[in-house]
Design an enzyme around this catalytic site. Structure first.
Site, mmCIF file in Angstrom:
data_model
loop_
_atom_site.group_PDB
_atom_site.id
_atom_site.type_symbol
_atom_site.label_atom_id
_atom_site.label_comp_id
_atom_site.label_asym_id
_atom_site.label_seq_id
_atom_site.Cartn_x
_atom_site.Cartn_y
_atom_site.Cartn_z
ATOM 1 N N ARG A 33 -14.869 44.772 24.649
ATOM 2 C CA ARG A 33 -13.919 44.894 25.746
ATOM 3 C C ARG A 33 -14.487 44.203 26.983
ATOM 4 O O ARG A 33 -15.682 44.301 27.276
ATOM 5 C CB ARG A 33 -13.616 46.368 26.070
ATOM 6 C CG ARG A 33 -12.793 47.098 25.021
ATOM 7 C CD ARG A 33 -11.374 46.563 24.949
ATOM 8 N NE ARG A 33 -10.531 47.315 24.009
ATOM 9 C CZ ARG A 33 -10.384 47.026 22.730
ATOM 10 N NH1 ARG A 33 -11.061 46.001 22.211
ATOM 11 N NH2 ARG A 33 -9.585 47.742 21.961
ATOM 12 N N GLU A 46 -6.649 40.635 31.042
ATOM 13 C CA GLU A 46 -6.063 39.943 29.904
ATOM 14 C C GLU A 46 -4.551 40.130 29.899
ATOM 15 O O GLU A 46 -4.083 41.274 29.860
ATOM 16 C CB GLU A 46 -6.649 40.478 28.587
ATOM 17 C CG GLU A 46 -8.125 40.208 28.404
ATOM 18 C CD GLU A 46 -8.665 40.777 27.096
ATOM 19 O OE1 GLU A 46 -9.860 40.577 26.831
ATOM 20 O OE2 GLU A 46 -7.889 41.433 26.353
ATOM 21 N N HIS A 74 -9.167 36.996 23.007
ATOM 22 C CA HIS A 74 -9.072 38.270 22.292
ATOM 23 C C HIS A 74 -8.420 38.069 20.921
ATOM 24 O O HIS A 74 -7.450 38.760 20.550
ATOM 25 C CB HIS A 74 -8.282 39.288 23.120
ATOM 26 C CG HIS A 74 -8.691 40.708 22.836
ATOM 27 N ND1 HIS A 74 -8.764 41.667 23.814
ATOM 28 C CD2 HIS A 74 -9.052 41.329 21.691
ATOM 29 C CE1 HIS A 74 -9.138 42.825 23.282
ATOM 30 N NE2 HIS A 74 -9.325 42.628 21.973
#
Length: 334
Positions: free
Chosen positions: A253, A282, A301
């Site tokens: 993360r 994000e 991601h």
């Protein structure tokens, strides 16, 4: 019982919604299941989730966090008995409240190998910069004799990992898979986790405290959950304890790293390079200074996005629910 699957959009080129839905339809083999599959274009807002869930007893595909798993949200869905997130991780929520309501919440450990492999790919790119060397070869006019002497040269240092120390923060399933890759490359593997891992399978890993990991690692790969206790765990203070020239990899993360401190350390040379699949924001809505550093490799991601992993997530989630129906729930997080 009404079962709702919130099937997120297909965001990869080698999988179709129909292929994924075929795996969800295996739920219909469970007696009493009335299955509905929902197909939002993006992840739905809390208000849209209300419409999707309705009076369902079972829901797959909820992101577990305090914005959704709270009394206000759940009061609108009194029938809910089982909620499955389709990811490994989750954020803080009121565990005791869900227990009192008799709701079972599970996660889905589907991406162990996929995410570990992607973390290793980031490390390889930081060490060797294969993409930029490929671009140079493909885009140079090698028929120009004045350029031919450049063939076979490298424009970035090439880093060999053999014999170096790999520090892994978070020795869960993904961290352990990464540890085995590091061992295969002849690295000395150390790790830090909140709780020591027991079992002979961990014998090749030297489990140490956090400061020891920082001080001894040539590579640090982060596989820890994001919690109030781990937020910004990589910051100017922890970076100061690291070896000069360390490499940082993060597929967990973005909030685990104080990005401004990481950038300062990259600029100073304290950190040699960083491979990041996650960011604090994000998607980024503004300019992120890390994007302008030639010492970073950054992707969006996507470490989890193989066809195999998405299908595996369905299969594991179905298996977990069958176990719940048989009276022995697994992967319970509350």
């Amino acid at each position: 019982m009404k079962v709702v699957v919130i099937q997120e959009a297909i965001i990869q080129p080698d999988l179709t919604a129909g292929e994924l839905s075929a795996h969800w339809k295996k739920l219909e083999s469970i007696p009493g299941v009335n299955l509905e599959i929902r197909y939002p274009e993006g992840y739905p807002s809390p208000e849209e989730l209300h419409d999707f869930i309705g009076d369902a007893e079972i829901v797959f595909g909820i992101w577990i966090n305090g914005n959704i798993i709270n009394e206000q949200f759940l009061n609108r869905h009194p029938n809910l008995k089982y909620i499955a997130t389709l990811g490994h991780g989750w954020q803080t929520f009121d565990v005791e409240m869900t227990r009192k309501r008799g709701i079972t919440i599970t996660n889905t450990i589907y991406g162990t190998q996929t995410i570990a492999e992607y973390a290793w790919a980031l490390l390889m790119e930081v060490c060797h910069h294969t993409a930029s060397h490929s671009d140079e070869i493909k885009h140079t006019n090698w028929s120009d004799e004045s350029l031919q002497a450049k063939f076979g040269y490298v424009h970035t240092p090439q880093i060999e990992l053999y014999g170096k120390t790999c520090g892994i923060i978070g020795l869960g399933s993904i961290g352990f898979a990464f540890a085995k890759m590091a061992q295969g490359f002849g690295m000395n593997v150390i790790s830090y986790s909140r709780h020591k891992k027991e079992g002979s399978q961990y014998d090749f890993v030297n489990q140490v405290d956090f400061d020891t990991l920082l001080a001894e690692s040539d590579v640090i790969s982060i596989h820890a959950p994001f919690t109030s206790g781990t937020a910004d765990m990589i910051n100017k203070n922890s970076i100061a304890k690291m070896k000069d020239g360390v490499i940082i990899i993060n597929t967990a993360r973005g909030g685990l790293i104080a990005e401004e401190d990481l950038l300062a350390a990259l600029n100073s040379g304290k950190i040699y390079g960083a491979g990041l699949d996650v960011l604090r924001e994000e998607p980024p809505t503004g300019d992120n200074p890390l994007f302008h550093s030639d010492k970073t490799v950054i992707t969006g991601h996507i470490a989890w996005l193989t066809k195999e992993s998405r299908i595996r997530a369905c299969e594991i989630a179905v298996h977990n629910f069958k176990a719940y129906c048989e009276g022995h729930p697994v992967s319970v997080i509350n």
